[in-house]
Every structure is written in structure tokens, then in C-alpha cells.
Design a protein around this motif. Structure first.
Motif, PDB file in Angstrom:
ATOM      1  N   ASP A 383       0.838  -1.252   0.010  1.00 36.28           N
ATOM      2  CA  ASP A 383      -0.017  -0.015  -0.052  1.00 36.28           C
ATOM      3  C   ASP A 383       0.901   1.218   0.041  1.00 36.28           C
ATOM      4  O   ASP A 383       0.290   2.170  -0.004  1.00 36.28           O
ATOM      5  N   GLU A 384       2.216   0.972  -0.126  1.00 37.15           N
ATOM      6  CA  GLU A 384       2.973   2.366  -0.087  1.00 37.15           C
ATOM      7  C   GLU A 384       3.649   2.369  -1.503  1.00 37.15           C
ATOM      8  O   GLU A 384       4.337   1.274  -2.085  1.00 37.15           O
ATOM      9  N   ILE A 385       3.765   3.671  -1.763  1.00 42.31           N
ATOM     10  CA  ILE A 385       4.208   4.044  -3.149  1.00 42.31           C
ATOM     11  C   ILE A 385       5.618   3.649  -3.344  1.00 42.31           C
ATOM     12  O   ILE A 385       6.079   3.083  -4.134  1.00 42.31           O
ATOM     13  N   LYS A 386       6.343   3.903  -2.167  1.00 40.61           N
ATOM     14  CA  LYS A 386       7.700   3.799  -2.229  1.00 40.61           C
ATOM     15  C   LYS A 386       8.237   2.362  -2.322  1.00 40.61           C
ATOM     16  O   LYS A 386       9.092   2.012  -3.271  1.00 40.61           O
TER      17      LYS A 386
ATOM     18  N   ALA B  37      -3.116   7.783  -3.835  1.00 38.36           N
ATOM     19  CA  ALA B  37      -1.868   8.178  -3.856  1.00 38.36           C
ATOM     20  C   ALA B  37      -1.561   7.994  -5.303  1.00 38.36           C
ATOM     21  O   ALA B  37      -1.901   6.771  -5.945  1.00 38.36           O
ATOM     22  N   GLU B  98       4.076   7.074   7.400  1.00 40.06           N
ATOM     23  CA  GLU B  98       4.312   6.608   5.883  1.00 40.06           C
ATOM     24  C   GLU B  98       3.427   7.401   5.035  1.00 40.06           C
ATOM     25  O   GLU B  98       3.517   7.765   3.877  1.00 40.06           O
ATOM     26  N   TYR B  99       2.203   7.478   5.511  1.00 34.75           N
ATOM     27  CA  TYR B  99       1.085   8.557   4.751  1.00 34.75           C
ATOM     28  C   TYR B  99       0.030   8.479   5.562  1.00 34.75           C
ATOM     29  O   TYR B  99      -0.030   7.939   6.542  1.00 34.75           O
ATOM     30  N   ARG B 114      -0.693   5.589   8.414  1.00 31.20           N
ATOM     31  CA  ARG B 114       0.036   4.412   8.623  1.00 31.20           C
ATOM     32  C   ARG B 114       1.501   4.775   9.163  1.00 31.20           C
ATOM     33  O   ARG B 114       2.094   5.843   8.681  1.00 31.20           O
TER      34      ARG B 114
END
Lengths: 433, 141
Positions: A383-386, B37, B98-99, B114
Motif C-alpha cells: 500500500d506504499e508508493i515507495k 496516492a 508513511e502516509y 500508517r
């Protein structure tokens, strides 16, 4: 050891006379018995009686896989089926399989060629050959089997698969020779690690690996992990099966083509023009001793080059380089030759990636661009872009490091890359050149 | 209390978000909070929904790549400086974000986070008098 000294070490001029004689016989045979060849010869304006020198080979028409399909299943056989004692066929993943047939004498010829092949790779009477090539319609299993028996080796006809059992038998039966695809050799090495079977517990000495392209790096890996000499072999069922060419254990530098049975040429795949020795191009074969299923100037689509220099093993037959790819899927991007299989093997090393990918080639101004599309599944999704960007950058770096090409990696949704019934079309080339 | 979030991989293509929301709608799933995102090529849709299992099944059935992971829903004082005070606590305790995404509902400023260390955040925030909502509390608002 040279199995057939007389023919394998024949002086070049004698070899060429023999080739010319056998070529004319074969041309006469196909012209008289196969309507397809009669038409093709007539269209090319050449009659078998007009073959006066080896230079005339270049005037004969090409045969390719489409011709085999069009004449499916037995249309190119020169003899009725009751003279044919064996049939082999390709897997037919892109449509109808290509079917080949052998007379009793063809099987003898093939067995002798495979005995030669094994001897060339350093196999001797008394060796125990663990034959892990597939038995069945595929030519690998039975080709090796008959050859090893002819040589006087002991054959373990285990066929492919059953990896743990393979390792057990390798140890218990003290196999000295392993024959399989190079990737299966690595699978066996992994299984050995898992089972705790170290290479010093085995008697393995030589492996003969083929049926798929492999690299020098892979050879080193196989040799180190199994503690053997790894020998490259080439063959295709349309020509005879395995036994077309093989490396000698003395030099391991190029595969000797058994020229008293098969005449090789290298052509420009675009123009069909013959290319000189040393140049990269498509490998073409004419069989000159086969009875049931001879082929004239068969286009293999395999890319390699030929080297005529004598080899220190004493064989006079010409050598071919290891096959680097196929004409049907080679890309040239900014002057660099690239095969989808190279990208594929990189992707396959990244855990969790889907085997579904596509290469999009385009041109911006004068620059070729390559985009690699990869489907994202749950194993690599985060779920994280990075996380996803790290995946993209990682693959881009791998491609740059390994293949010397800058590519853009694009992650795409599952099932968005087209699925094919047979072999996938991996490349979309949008360049307008 | 952790709250489960659904995330969906999306290509940057016209109509993708419309399709995803339609799939959820037809499955009878309500979206409580949403964030998108994006990069040049792809996006990640993150949603808090009324029924995670239903949402997951419906999206999977349509062939989407769907992830499920835990986030924290925090009720931050709905006044000027409320968020700043909250972030100060994170800074002091070296918790990295994180976001995050936010929405406001009937006097509550709700933030979905997160963190790099969810457990540490869960331990520290209540002590600093910030309310970490459970899924039930979130739905009840």
C-alpha cells in the motif's frame, strides 16, 4: 575419444565431395517423392540434376516451419508410413505440431550420431548415463537413450521430473553422466542442497545440456555446483533431434556440426542471403542422409555463427557458437541485440513477480525506447508508493546492469497483458522505421 | 485499536476509479474514508469501508490486486493547532508517518495513519490523551 574417426576427422575436400554427392541424392529423392519440394524446386528454377557444386546449394529453396504445418502430418515424408518405424513431434504450442518420421535406417543413423555426440562430450563405455531428458514425442529422451546404448554405456531412463528420486538414484546408482536441460541441472543442484547430498558423494563427471538457450554464466554455475564438465548440445527434431552438433570436452569452444549428415549455412534472416563464416545470422540446415524426412535448407530461426578453424580435438567439422536467440523474437534497441528471454530470466529471479510481462518498443525522435510492463500481483503489491517504486527501480537497474539497456519499467494491473493459447507474444514494436 | 484498510493497485487510466467505486457500490459496500496516492504510471487507492471481506471479494472477483493492512484512526481535537500538537508527539517519540489522510465528521477531526511502527504509536498515543478509534467506533460516528 572420436567415435567415428573416418568421418569426423575427414579432410575438408573429401568431406565436401561427400556432401555434394549426398546433397544431390537427397535433392533427387525429395524432388521425385514430395510434391511440395517439386513445386518449390520448379519455382526456384532448379532441377536436382543441375546441382554441380556446393555453390548450387544457395539456389535451392528454403523450407520453414510453416511448410511443415501446411503439410501436416505426413505430407513431407518421402516414404509411405509402413516404411516409417518411429514418429516424433513438437509440442505444438503455436498450433499444429511439426511431425517428423524415421525409417529403421534413420534410427540407426541417429543412434550413431548420438553415440558420436556422447563420445565427443567425453562419455565412454562403462559410464552410467542418467538420462533426465523427457521420453515421448520429444526427441531428447529417446535420442540420448539409443545413443548411450549404442556407445555401450549403462542408461538410467529416468526421464524428467521426480527430482528427489533423481538425486537418490544419482547417488545409489553412481551415475557418471547427467543429460537434461541446463535449467533442470540447476534444479537438481538445489534439490541436492535441500537433501544435504554434497557433490563429493556423487560420481558425476559430465553433463550434456541442451534443448534451451543458456549462457556461459550458467555453465559455470552448473559446473561448480555439480562438480562436472558441462557440455552444450544442439539439436532440433526437424533435422533429426539431438545429435546435430555438440561441444567437444577437449575445447568446450563451439559445437561441432556433424557435416557428413547436415550441411549448415548462416543467412541474413531478412534477405535470405548467405553470410560468411564468423557473422551472426540464422542457422539453416540441409539433411543429406535422412530417408523418411529429409529437409532442404530448413530455417531453424536460431541465431548463431559458424567457425571453420580446426579444433584441437582433431575433428574437422565446422563449429557453431552457442545459440544466442531466435530470429522471431530478437529486438535491436539502440544497436543492442536483445531477446525477450533475457528480460524474462531477470524477472524470474525476482520473487513474487508474475510471469506475465510485455515489452513495448517505440522511438522518440531518433532514440529507441523500451518499456517493460509487469503485472502486479498480491505478492509484490504494497500500500506504499515507495515499495512499488523500489520494485520498478530495482528491475530497471537489473536490466541496465545485465543487458546494458535503459528500460522503463511500468507496473500494470493483473490480467491486462494479453493471454495467449500458445506461446505468448512478448513484444509490441511500435517503431516505424 | 487497529483498523483494517483496503488498498487497490490502479493504473493511471481513465475510468479506473469509477469502475472500482461501482464494483463496491454494487456489492453494497460503503466507503467511509478514501485516499488516492498517485505516480505518473500508477496509483494506490486506500479505503476504509463498511465491510472489508465483501469489498475484498468483490474487487478480487473483478481482477484487481487488492491488499489488506492495518492503519490507525485517530480522533484529533477539532480546533486550530490540534493537528500540530498531535504531530509534535510523534516527532518527540520518533514515529515516522508513511502516509496519512483525513476527514472531518460531526465535530471530530479524524485522521487515518500508517506509521512505520504501528505498535509503538498505539502505545504512546493514548498516554498522550489521543483517542485511537476501533473500527466499530469509526463506523458509529
Amino acid at each position: 575419444m572420436i567415435w567415428d574417426e573416418e568421418f569426423e576427422s575427414m579432410p575438408r575436400d573429401a568431406l565436401e565431395s561427400l556432401q555434394l554427392y549426398r546433397l544431390r541424392k537427397t535433392a533427387e529423392r525429395v524432388y521425385a517423392t514430395v510434391p511440395f519440394y517439386k513445386d518449390a524446386f520448379d519455382k526456384a528454377g532448379i532441377h536436382p540434376s543441375g546441382i554441380g557444386s556446393m555453390a548450387d546449394l544457395g539456389r535451392l529453396p528454403f523450407t520453414d516451419k510453416t511448410d511443415l504445418r501446411d503439410n501436416y502430418p505426413f505430407g513431407l515424408f518421402t516414404l509411405p508410413l509402413h516404411e516409417v518405424v518411429r514418429i516424433h513431434a513438437s509440442s505444438g504450442t503455436t498450433g499444429k505440431p511439426t511431425v517428423v518420421g524415421y525409417t529403421r535406417r534413420d534410427i540407426d543413423t541417429w543412434s550413431s550420431l548420438m553415440a558420436r555426440t556422447l563420445a565427443c562430450a567425453g562419455v565412454r563405455k562403462g559410464d552410467v548415463v542418467q538420462n533426465a531428458y523427457g521420453y515421448g514425442l520429444f526427441t531428447g529422451g529417446l535420442g540420448f537413450h539409443y545413443g548411450a546404448e549404442k556407445l555401450g554405456a549403462t542408461v538410467i531412463p529416468i526421464s524428467g521430473g521426480n527430482t528427489k528420486r533423481q538425486v537418490m538414484l544419482m547417488e545409489d546408482f553412481a551415475s557418471t553422466v547427467l543429460t537434461c536441460t541446463p535449467s533442470y541441472a540447476l534444479t537438481l543442484a538445489e534439490a541436492m542442497d535441500e537433501l544435504g547430498v554434497t557433490k563429493d558423494r556423487l560420481k558425476l563427471r559430465v553433463g550434456i545440456f541442451g534443448a534451451e538457450p543458456w549462457s556461459q554464466n550458467m555453465r559455470q554455475q552448473v559446473e561448480t555446483r555439480l562438480g562436472i564438465d558441462a557440455i552444450d548440445i544442439y539439436g532440433i527434431s526437424e533435422i533429426i533431434g539431438p545429435g546435430v552438433s555438440v561441444e567437444c570436452i577437449e575445447a568446450k569452444n563451439g559445437l561441432h556440426i556433424f557435416e557428413d549428415h547436415f550441411i549448415p549455412e548462416i543467412i541474413d534472416p531478412e534477405t535470405g542471403e548467405s553470410l560468411p563464416y564468423g557473422e551472426d545470422g540464422e542457422l539453416v540446415f540441409t539433411t543429406i542422409t535422412k530417408e523418411a524426412f529429409p529437409v532442404i535448407r530448413y530455417r531453424t530461426k536460431d541465431i548463431t555463427r559458424l567457425h571453420p578453424e580446426p579444433c584441437r580435438c582433431g575433428r574437422t567439422h565446422i563449429r557453431m557458437d552457442r545459440v544466442t536467440g531466435r530470429t522471431d523474437d530478437m529486438l535491436i534497441i539502440r544497436g543492442v541485440n536483445l531477446f525477450p528471454s533475457q528480460i524474462e530470466s531477470l524477472l524470474m529471479e525476482i520473487e513474487g513477480l508474475e510471469p506475465h510481462y510485455q515489452l513495448i518498443v517505440d522511438r522518440e525522435g531518433t532514440m529507441d525506447t523500451l518499456e517493460v510492463q509487469i503485472e502486479v500481483n498480491e505478492d509484490v503489491f504494497t500500500d506504499e508508493i515507495k515499495g512499488l517504486e523500489k520494485l520498478e527501480k530495482g528491475v530497471e537497474k537489473e536490466i541496465k546492469d545485465m543487458l546494458g539497456i535503459s528500460a522503463k519499467v511500468r507496473l500494470v494491473e493483473p490480467k491486462t497483458i494479453e493471454r495467449f493459447e500458445g506461446k505468448a507474444k512478448r513484444v509490441i514494436d511500435n517503431r516505424k522505421i | 485499536m487497529k483498523v483494517e484498510q483496503i488498498s487497490v493497485f490502479m493504473e493511471n487510466k481513465t475510468g479506473r476509479l469509477a469502475q472500482i467505486t461501482r464494483v463496491l457500490g454494487e456489492a453494497g459496500v460503503n466507503i467511509l474514508a478514501l485516499s488516492l496516492a498517485d505516480t505518473a504510471d500508477f496509483g494506490i487507492l486506500r479505503i476504509i469501508v463498511s465491510d472489508n471481506d465483501k469489498a475484498h471479494a468483490a474487487l478480487k472477483a473483478e481482477g484487481f490486486t487488492v491488499g489488506r493492512n492495518d492503519v490507525l484512526a485517530i480522533d484529533v481535537p477539532d480546533r486550530p493547532g490540534g493537528l500540530a500538537d498531535f504531530l509534535e508527539i510523534l516527532k518527540v517519540n520518533e514515529i515516522n508517518i508513511e502516509y496519512m489522510y483525513a476527514y472531518r465528521k460531526s465535530g471530530h477531526a479524524l485522521l487515518i495513519f500508517r506509521f512505520d511502527d504501528l505498535d509503538k504509536a498505539m502505545e504512546i498515543l493514548p498516554r498522550a490523551n489521543f483517542k485511537v478509534l476501533s473500527a466499530e467506533e469509526l463506523y458509529a460516528l
